[in-house]
Design an enzyme around this catalytic site. Structure first.
Site, PDB file in Angstrom:
ATOM      1  N   ASP A   9      67.254 -44.505  39.239  1.00 16.72           N
ATOM      2  CA  ASP A   9      68.154 -44.743  38.101  1.00 16.72           C
ATOM      3  C   ASP A   9      68.064 -43.552  37.153  1.00 16.72           C
ATOM      4  O   ASP A   9      66.980 -43.198  36.686  1.00 16.72           O
ATOM      5  CB  ASP A   9      67.741 -46.046  37.377  1.00 16.72           C
ATOM      6  CG  ASP A   9      68.729 -46.433  36.275  1.00 16.72           C
ATOM      7  OD1 ASP A   9      69.668 -45.655  36.002  1.00 16.72           O
ATOM      8  OD2 ASP A   9      68.546 -47.502  35.681  1.00 16.72           O
ATOM      9  N   ASP A 105      75.003 -44.459  38.512  1.00 19.61           N
ATOM     10  CA  ASP A 105      73.757 -43.681  38.397  1.00 19.61           C
ATOM     11  C   ASP A 105      72.546 -44.420  38.976  1.00 19.61           C
ATOM     12  O   ASP A 105      71.424 -44.106  38.643  1.00 19.61           O
ATOM     13  CB  ASP A 105      73.494 -43.330  36.921  1.00 19.61           C
ATOM     14  CG  ASP A 105      72.856 -44.470  36.137  1.00 19.61           C
ATOM     15  OD1 ASP A 105      73.172 -45.643  36.437  1.00 19.61           O
ATOM     16  OD2 ASP A 105      72.033 -44.182  35.259  1.00 19.61           O
ATOM     17  N   GLU A 106      72.801 -45.373  39.843  1.00 20.45           N
ATOM     18  CA  GLU A 106      71.707 -46.240  40.257  1.00 20.45           C
ATOM     19  C   GLU A 106      71.868 -46.685  41.705  1.00 20.45           C
ATOM     20  O   GLU A 106      72.964 -47.063  42.114  1.00 20.45           O
ATOM     21  CB  GLU A 106      71.755 -47.472  39.330  1.00 20.45           C
ATOM     22  CG  GLU A 106      70.645 -48.421  39.483  1.00 20.45           C
ATOM     23  CD  GLU A 106      70.857 -49.677  38.631  1.00 20.45           C
ATOM     24  OE1 GLU A 106      71.695 -49.668  37.697  1.00 20.45           O
ATOM     25  OE2 GLU A 106      70.199 -50.673  38.925  1.00 20.45           O
TER      26      GLU A 106
HETATM   27  P1  TTP Z   1      72.449 -47.273  32.630  1.00 20.72           P
HETATM   28  O1  TTP Z   1      71.683 -46.765  33.813  1.00 20.72           O
HETATM   29  O2  TTP Z   1      72.351 -48.728  32.306  1.00 20.72           O
HETATM   30  O3  TTP Z   1      71.992 -46.493  31.330  1.00 20.72           O
HETATM   31  P2  TTP Z   1      71.635 -44.972  31.127  1.00 20.72           P
HETATM   32  O4  TTP Z   1      71.573 -44.232  32.414  1.00 20.72           O
HETATM   33  O5  TTP Z   1      72.536 -44.383  30.103  1.00 20.72           O
HETATM   34  O6  TTP Z   1      70.189 -45.053  30.483  1.00 20.72           O
HETATM   35  P3  TTP Z   1      68.833 -45.508  31.178  1.00 20.72           P
HETATM   36  O7  TTP Z   1      69.097 -45.831  32.600  1.00 20.72           O
HETATM   37  O8  TTP Z   1      67.896 -44.323  31.012  1.00 20.72           O
HETATM   38  O9  TTP Z   1      68.384 -46.695  30.387  1.00 20.72           O
HETATM   39  O10 TTP Z   1      73.980 -46.924  32.787  1.00 20.72           O
HETATM   40  C1  TTP Z   1      74.426 -45.745  33.407  1.00 20.72           C
HETATM   41  C2  TTP Z   1      75.656 -45.219  32.706  1.00 20.72           C
HETATM   42  O11 TTP Z   1      76.669 -46.224  32.704  1.00 20.72           O
HETATM   43  C3  TTP Z   1      75.421 -44.847  31.268  1.00 20.72           C
HETATM   44  O12 TTP Z   1      74.970 -43.526  31.091  1.00 20.72           O
HETATM   45  C4  TTP Z   1      76.775 -45.105  30.658  1.00 20.72           C
HETATM   46  C5  TTP Z   1      77.390 -46.198  31.490  1.00 20.72           C
HETATM   47  N1  TTP Z   1      77.311 -47.483  30.752  1.00 20.72           N
HETATM   48  C6  TTP Z   1      78.418 -47.875  30.002  1.00 20.72           C
HETATM   49  O13 TTP Z   1      79.454 -47.206  29.984  1.00 20.72           O
HETATM   50  N2  TTP Z   1      78.333 -49.054  29.280  1.00 20.72           N
HETATM   51  C7  TTP Z   1      77.201 -49.833  29.258  1.00 20.72           C
HETATM   52  O14 TTP Z   1      77.160 -50.869  28.595  1.00 20.72           O
HETATM   53  C8  TTP Z   1      76.076 -49.411  30.049  1.00 20.72           C
HETATM   54  C9  TTP Z   1      74.815 -50.239  30.064  1.00 20.72           C
HETATM   55  C10 TTP Z   1      76.181 -48.238  30.769  1.00 20.72           C
HETATM   56 MG    MG Z   2      70.521 -45.039  34.069  1.00 24.59          MG
END
Ligand code: TTP
Ligand code: MG
Length: 396
Positions: A9, A105-106
């Site tokens: 992730d 991203d995961e």
């Molecule tokens: P996440 O993996 O949930 O968040 P992140 O990568 O920004 O942060 P981290 O994993 O370090 O906690 O989500 C991936 C991407 O998806 C994020 O960069 C932006 C998008 N996203 C949204 O557009 N809206 C949201 O509510 C969430 C949770 C994520």
């Molecule tokens: Mg993330």
């Protein structure tokens, strides 16, 4: 139980891409979201520097601006994030075709059966993390465990820049003190029900029988009973879009002559195209992989609105990628080309597709099937015979 599941992730993904593309933003509070037209909309993500002010995803931009007025606010560039996402998935696909895409991203990777080629799971996880850092200048948090639930939990435990392994003998020690909402699927509503019964930590859940949990939560109670003990038998479900067909070759001597390189590219494109046609598949994305003499490796890709399965399109898209990105500025050690975003041919809308190139390619395939691989070659393939061996890679 083997540590065969890896969860990857990316940290603060959209914000990290903006920081990568504009190094002046490194370390600063960066907030992505809104429409770019004032303060409407919500936060998509915030860099970790901005999170220190309490900013988080889904918070109204207006509120984020109050909490962190000095942050850099950006509207977001979805196309760029998709492009980088594909590069991340390409890196993962070097280790296993068994990838389940969860979001942009995961992903989960099942690396069972990959150890002879790539070593133990820890080594594979480390290699993915360092490749993402070295090739894309981005940070991924990695979790490694015997199952999906624990691997996802692990990648989150040491975020950002995490690398966490949960071995079987550590499950209770790690899980018991965690709050119940760390369990995948426990949202606000379930959390409230559990808290009303005195369950605050995962350890507390273990004090309740399976029957008690199901009478509280229905079917989810069964799952919760197992998850609280770190049990999860869900398999990694390989995502269609993660599949690809590719070929690559390592040159005997590093090459920089574009004519020779494109001649090899044609031969590789033809192999990719042939395998696509054999499997009645077509794809929308062409990707190029280049490793230079100094072992730096990069990939570039392009996605077309229309799916294709002919050699000519694959080759032309690949050539364009190499030319547009100026990739032949130093000697090349390895060249690869592949097609992803695969779909079955019967999904292709033929009326929208000029099928002439596909028909030519299929005729050539038939000749090769009947008279052998070398019975017919494209003119520019005759130029170069300097490739050592062609390593076949099939990820589908
Ligand atoms: P996440 O993996 O949930 O968040 P992140 O990568 O920004 O942060 P981290 O994993 O370090 O906690 O989500 C991936 C991407 O998806 C994020 O960069 C932006 C998008 N996203 C949204 O557009 N809206 C949201 O509510 C969430 C949770 C994520
Ligand atoms: Mg993330």
């Amino acid at each position: 139980m083997a540590l065969d599941i890896i969860h990857v992730d990316m940290d603060a993904f959209y914000a990290a891409v903006e920081q990568k593309d504009n190094p002046e933003l490194q370390g600063k509070p960066v907030i992505i979201g809104g429409t770019g037209l004032g303060d409407r909309g919500v936060v998509s993500t915030a860099s970790y520097a901005a999170r220190q002010y309490g900013v988080h995803s889904a918070m109204p931009i207006k509120e984020a601006r109050k909490l962190c007025p000095d942050a850099v606010f950006l509207p977001g560039r979805m196309e760029r994030y998709q492009e980088i996402s594909q590069c991340i998935f390409e890196i993962m696909s070097r280790f296993t075709p068994r990838i389940e895409k969860i979001s942009i991203d995961e992903a989960f990777l099942d690396v069972k059966g990959c150890h002879r080629l790539f070593g133990p799971s820890r080594k594979i996880g480390k290699k993915i993390k360092t490749s993402i850092k070295q090739e894309l200048d981005l940070v991924a948090s990695i979790g490694l465990a015997p199952n999906k639930f624990l691997a996802k939990l692990a990648s989150d435990l040491e975020k950002p820049d995490g690398f966490k392994v949960i071995r079987e003998d550590e499950i209770a020690e790690i899980l018991d003190p965690l709050p119940v909402d760390k369990i995948w699927g426990v949202g606000e509503k379930t959390e409230e029900i559990l808290q009303n019964q005195g369950m605050r930590t995962i350890g507390d859940i273990k004090q309740f029988s399976e029957q008690e949990l199901t009478s509280l939560l229905g079917q989810f109670g069964h799952q919760l009973y197992k998850l609280a003990r770190g049990h999860d038998d869900r398999a990694v479900q390989v995502s269609e879009e993660c599949k690809s067909i590719s070929h690559e070759t390592t040159f005997r001597r590093d090459l920089q002559d574009s004519e020779k390189i494109f001649s090899v590219l044609m031969a590789l494109s033809d192999k990719v195209g042939r395998r696509l046609r054999k499997k009645s598949l077509c794809g929308k994305t062409v990707f190029i992989k280049i490793r230079y003499g100094d072992f730096t490796t990069l990939t570039r890709q392009t996605t077309s609105p229309q799916a294709f399965y002919d050699t000519k399109t694959i080759y032309e898209q690949g050539k364009k990628l190499i030319q547009n990105h100026g990739l032949l500025d130093k000697p090349v050690r390895l060249l690869g080309i592949g097609v992803s975003s695969l779909i079955a041919r019967h999904h292709l809308q033929l009326s929208l597709f000029s099928d002439q190139d596909g028909a030519v390619a299929e005729t050539v395939d038939k000749i090769k099937d009947q008279f052998g691989e070398k019975s017919i070659v494209r003119a520019n393939q005759l130029i170069h015979k300097n490739s050592k061996q062609s390593e076949q890679k099939e990820d589908s």
